[in-house]
Design a protein around this motif. Structure first.
Motif, PDB file in Angstrom:
ATOM      1  N   THR A 182      96.455  -6.094  92.911  1.00  0.00           N
ATOM      2  CA  THR A 182      97.468  -5.107  92.367  1.00  0.00           C
ATOM      3  C   THR A 182      98.302  -4.255  93.305  1.00  0.00           C
ATOM      4  OG1 THR A 182      95.801  -5.044  90.687  1.00  0.00           O
ATOM      5  CG2 THR A 182      97.520  -3.172  90.797  1.00  0.00           C
ATOM      6  N   ALA A 183      97.436  -3.898  94.493  1.00  0.00           N
ATOM      7  CA  ALA A 183      98.267  -3.033  95.496  1.00  0.00           C
ATOM      8  C   ALA A 183      99.314  -4.106  96.216  1.00  0.00           C
ATOM      9  CB  ALA A 183      97.306  -2.590  96.462  1.00  0.00           C
ATOM     10  N   VAL A 184      98.820  -5.021  96.466  1.00  0.00           N
ATOM     11  CA  VAL A 184     100.086  -6.126  97.104  1.00  0.00           C
ATOM     12  C   VAL A 184     101.241  -6.528  96.444  1.00  0.00           C
ATOM     13  CG1 VAL A 184     100.241  -8.349  98.261  1.00  0.00           C
ATOM     14  CG2 VAL A 184      98.322  -6.810  99.034  1.00  0.00           C
ATOM     15  N   GLY A 185     100.897  -6.773  94.918  1.00  0.00           N
ATOM     16  CA  GLY A 185     101.743  -7.253  93.967  1.00  0.00           C
ATOM     17  C   GLY A 185     102.675  -6.223  93.812  1.00  0.00           C
ATOM     18  N   LEU A 186     102.102  -4.789  93.643  1.00  0.00           N
ATOM     19  CA  LEU A 186     103.164  -3.862  93.065  1.00  0.00           C
ATOM     20  C   LEU A 186     104.052  -3.368  94.568  1.00  0.00           C
ATOM     21  CD1 LEU A 186     100.898  -1.362  91.106  1.00  0.00           C
ATOM     22  CD2 LEU A 186     102.772  -2.772  90.401  1.00  0.00           C
TER      23      LEU A 186
ATOM     24  N   ALA B   6     104.727  -3.995  85.734  1.00  0.00           N
ATOM     25  CA  ALA B   6     103.988  -3.136  84.590  1.00  0.00           C
ATOM     26  C   ALA B   6     102.714  -4.034  83.901  1.00  0.00           C
ATOM     27  CB  ALA B   6     105.031  -2.878  83.428  1.00  0.00           C
ATOM     28  N   LEU B   7     102.884  -5.038  83.924  1.00  0.00           N
ATOM     29  CA  LEU B   7     101.754  -6.120  83.439  1.00  0.00           C
ATOM     30  C   LEU B   7     100.711  -6.089  84.291  1.00  0.00           C
ATOM     31  CD1 LEU B   7     103.937  -8.783  81.633  1.00  0.00           C
ATOM     32  CD2 LEU B   7     102.253  -7.447  80.499  1.00  0.00           C
ATOM     33  N   LEU B   8     101.154  -6.123  85.713  1.00  0.00           N
ATOM     34  CA  LEU B   8     100.156  -6.609  86.778  1.00  0.00           C
ATOM     35  C   LEU B   8      99.134  -5.249  86.811  1.00  0.00           C
ATOM     36  CD1 LEU B   8      98.967  -7.985  89.074  1.00  0.00           C
ATOM     37  CD2 LEU B   8     100.786  -7.041  90.524  1.00  0.00           C
ATOM     38  N   ALA B   9      99.952  -3.980  86.707  1.00  0.00           N
ATOM     39  CA  ALA B   9      99.305  -2.651  86.772  1.00  0.00           C
ATOM     40  C   ALA B   9      98.358  -2.610  85.472  1.00  0.00           C
ATOM     41  CB  ALA B   9     100.125  -1.573  86.636  1.00  0.00           C
ATOM     42  N   ALA B  10      99.093  -3.082  84.388  1.00  0.00           N
ATOM     43  CA  ALA B  10      98.180  -2.796  83.059  1.00  0.00           C
ATOM     44  C   ALA B  10      96.946  -3.869  82.975  1.00  0.00           C
ATOM     45  CB  ALA B  10      99.334  -3.091  81.919  1.00  0.00           C
ATOM     46  N   LEU B  11      97.098  -4.895  83.437  1.00  0.00           N
ATOM     47  CA  LEU B  11      96.293  -5.889  83.230  1.00  0.00           C
ATOM     48  C   LEU B  11      94.882  -5.765  84.079  1.00  0.00           C
ATOM     49  CD1 LEU B  11      98.285  -9.321  82.591  1.00  0.00           C
ATOM     50  CD2 LEU B  11      96.875  -8.010  80.990  1.00  0.00           C
ATOM     51  N   ASP B  12      95.069  -4.971  85.126  1.00  0.00           N
ATOM     52  CA  ASP B  12      94.137  -4.667  86.077  1.00  0.00           C
ATOM     53  C   ASP B  12      93.279  -3.324  85.699  1.00  0.00           C
ATOM     54  OD1 ASP B  12      92.191  -4.231  88.145  1.00  0.00           O
ATOM     55  OD2 ASP B  12      93.751  -3.147  89.318  1.00  0.00           O
ATOM     56  N   GLN B  13      91.940  -3.530  84.905  1.00  0.00           N
ATOM     57  CA  GLN B  13      91.388  -2.505  84.605  1.00  0.00           C
ATOM     58  C   GLN B  13      90.123  -2.133  85.238  1.00  0.00           C
ATOM     59  OE1 GLN B  13      92.484  -0.408  81.812  1.00  0.00           O
ATOM     60  NE2 GLN B  13      94.338  -1.508  82.033  1.00  0.00           N
ATOM     61  N   LYS B  14      89.955  -1.062  85.600  1.00  0.00           N
ATOM     62  CA  LYS B  14      88.543  -0.689  86.597  1.00  0.00           C
ATOM     63  C   LYS B  14      87.402  -0.875  85.656  1.00  0.00           C
ATOM     64  CE  LYS B  14      88.594   2.289  89.979  1.00  0.00           C
ATOM     65  NZ  LYS B  14      89.003   3.473  90.645  1.00  0.00           N
ATOM     66  N   GLY B  15      86.509  -1.713  86.296  1.00  0.00           N
ATOM     67  CA  GLY B  15      85.148  -1.878  85.612  1.00  0.00           C
ATOM     68  C   GLY B  15      85.393  -3.250  84.582  1.00  0.00           C
ATOM     69  N   ASP B  16      86.723  -3.847  84.436  1.00  0.00           N
ATOM     70  CA  ASP B  16      86.600  -4.945  83.749  1.00  0.00           C
ATOM     71  C   ASP B  16      86.498  -6.070  84.677  1.00  0.00           C
ATOM     72  OD1 ASP B  16      86.899  -3.709  81.357  1.00  0.00           O
ATOM     73  OD2 ASP B  16      88.917  -4.118  81.118  1.00  0.00           O
ATOM     74  N   GLU B  17      86.135  -7.429  84.122  1.00  0.00           N
ATOM     75  CA  GLU B  17      86.094  -8.429  84.863  1.00  0.00           C
ATOM     76  C   GLU B  17      87.663  -8.789  85.411  1.00  0.00           C
ATOM     77  OE1 GLU B  17      84.860 -13.413  84.769  1.00  0.00           O
ATOM     78  OE2 GLU B  17      84.078 -11.655  83.196  1.00  0.00           O
ATOM     79  N   PHE B  18      87.578  -9.150  86.652  1.00  0.00           N
ATOM     80  CA  PHE B  18      89.227  -9.646  87.076  1.00  0.00           C
ATOM     81  C   PHE B  18      89.495 -11.102  86.717  1.00  0.00           C
ATOM     82  CE2 PHE B  18      92.092 -10.836  90.916  1.00  0.00           C
ATOM     83  CZ  PHE B  18      93.022 -10.488  90.171  1.00  0.00           C
TER      84      PHE B  18
ATOM     85  N   ALA C 181     102.693   5.640  88.474  1.00  0.00           N
ATOM     86  CA  ALA C 181     102.156   6.009  87.078  1.00  0.00           C
ATOM     87  C   ALA C 181     100.778   5.135  87.189  1.00  0.00           C
ATOM     88  CB  ALA C 181     103.061   4.952  86.097  1.00  0.00           C
ATOM     89  N   ASN C 182     100.831   3.945  87.829  1.00  0.00           N
ATOM     90  CA  ASN C 182      99.647   3.340  87.919  1.00  0.00           C
ATOM     91  C   ASN C 182      98.328   3.986  88.700  1.00  0.00           C
ATOM     92  OD1 ASN C 182      97.851   0.890  87.669  1.00  0.00           O
ATOM     93  ND2 ASN C 182      97.893   0.747  89.954  1.00  0.00           N
ATOM     94  N   ALA C 183      98.567   4.927  89.776  1.00  0.00           N
ATOM     95  CA  ALA C 183      97.822   5.999  90.354  1.00  0.00           C
ATOM     96  C   ALA C 183      97.225   6.905  89.557  1.00  0.00           C
ATOM     97  CB  ALA C 183      98.215   6.043  91.720  1.00  0.00           C
TER      98      ALA C 183
ATOM     99  N   ILE D 151     112.130   2.457  91.039  1.00  0.00           N
ATOM    100  CA  ILE D 151     111.638   2.051  89.578  1.00  0.00           C
ATOM    101  C   ILE D 151     110.244   1.394  90.104  1.00  0.00           C
ATOM    102  CG2 ILE D 151     111.829   0.625  87.856  1.00  0.00           C
ATOM    103  CD1 ILE D 151     114.715   0.441  88.477  1.00  0.00           C
ATOM    104  N   GLY D 152     110.126   0.646  91.077  1.00  0.00           N
ATOM    105  CA  GLY D 152     108.894   0.024  91.632  1.00  0.00           C
ATOM    106  C   GLY D 152     107.969   0.995  91.929  1.00  0.00           C
ATOM    107  N   LEU D 153     108.563   2.208  92.954  1.00  0.00           N
ATOM    108  CA  LEU D 153     107.669   3.382  93.177  1.00  0.00           C
ATOM    109  C   LEU D 153     106.995   4.106  91.945  1.00  0.00           C
ATOM    110  CD1 LEU D 153     109.815   4.615  96.051  1.00  0.00           C
ATOM    111  CD2 LEU D 153     107.402   3.178  96.249  1.00  0.00           C
TER     112      LEU D 153
END
Length: 177
Positions: free
Chosen positions: A126-130, A39-51, A172-174, A165-167
């Motif tokens: 994010t994709a690999v982590g999830l 959940a944190l990995l998905a939430a911390l990755d914001q499109k347009g923000d610096e990684f 949700a991330n998508a 749960i992971g799926l």
């Protein structure tokens, strides 16, 4: 071995007999820590923000440790104990028993650190982590179920339930992004 020392045997067709408490703790901590990290990995990755993978890794680790400590503390406080010295010892044990939550978040932390070192993009991480965490949820569920006495077929179904749960986090991330 006398009758009192013998362990109960599981029915080969049914659920396990008296699953171990330690197996249940490992499963709780493993599943909880992995879901938290996902959940944190998905939430911390914001499109347009610096990684910021090192920053993200530190937040995953700090949050897992804090969640583990809060969970251990709440379990300790929910129980009524005797003497003050005994309570401190039980508190220390309750906090120590939350290590699986932190360990379960480490694959995500390590993935983020490696991503920072090699300059991997946020989408790929994010994709690999999830995906990795979904596989880990399957493993947590299956292995702990086997450990406490479930047969292989049932253990794999439990693993699939955990992987769901992971799926759900992936979906949700998508949808959210």
């Amino acid at each position: 071995m006398n009758e009192q020392q013998q362990q109960p045997q599981a029915d080969p067709c049914g659920p396990p007999v008296a699953p171990s408490r330690r197996g249940a703790d490992w499963m709780f901590g493993g599943v909880y820590g992995t879901v938290l990290a996902s959940a944190l990995l998905a939430a911390l990755d914001q499109k347009g923000d610096e990684f910021t993978p090192f920053y993200d890794a530190s937040w995953v680790l700090v949050t897992a440790a804090t969640a583990g400590l809060a969970h251990g503390y709440s379990h300790h406080m929910a129980a009524h104990h005797g003497s003050a010295a005994h309570r401190w010892r039980l508190l220390a044990r309750a906090l120590w028993n939350e290590w699986p939550v932190i360990v379960a978040a480490l694959p995500t932390v390590l993935l983020l650190v490696v991503a920072g070192l090699v300059g991997w993009d946020s989408y790929g991480v994010t994709a690999v982590g999830l995906g990795l965490n979904t596989a880990l949820l399957f493993a947590w569920g299956s292995l702990v179920a086997l450990r406490v006495g479930y047969r292989l077929g049932s253990a794999l179904l439990i693993g699939m339930a955990d992987a769901t749960i992971g799926l759900a986090i992936i979906v949700a991330n998508a949808v959210i992004k």
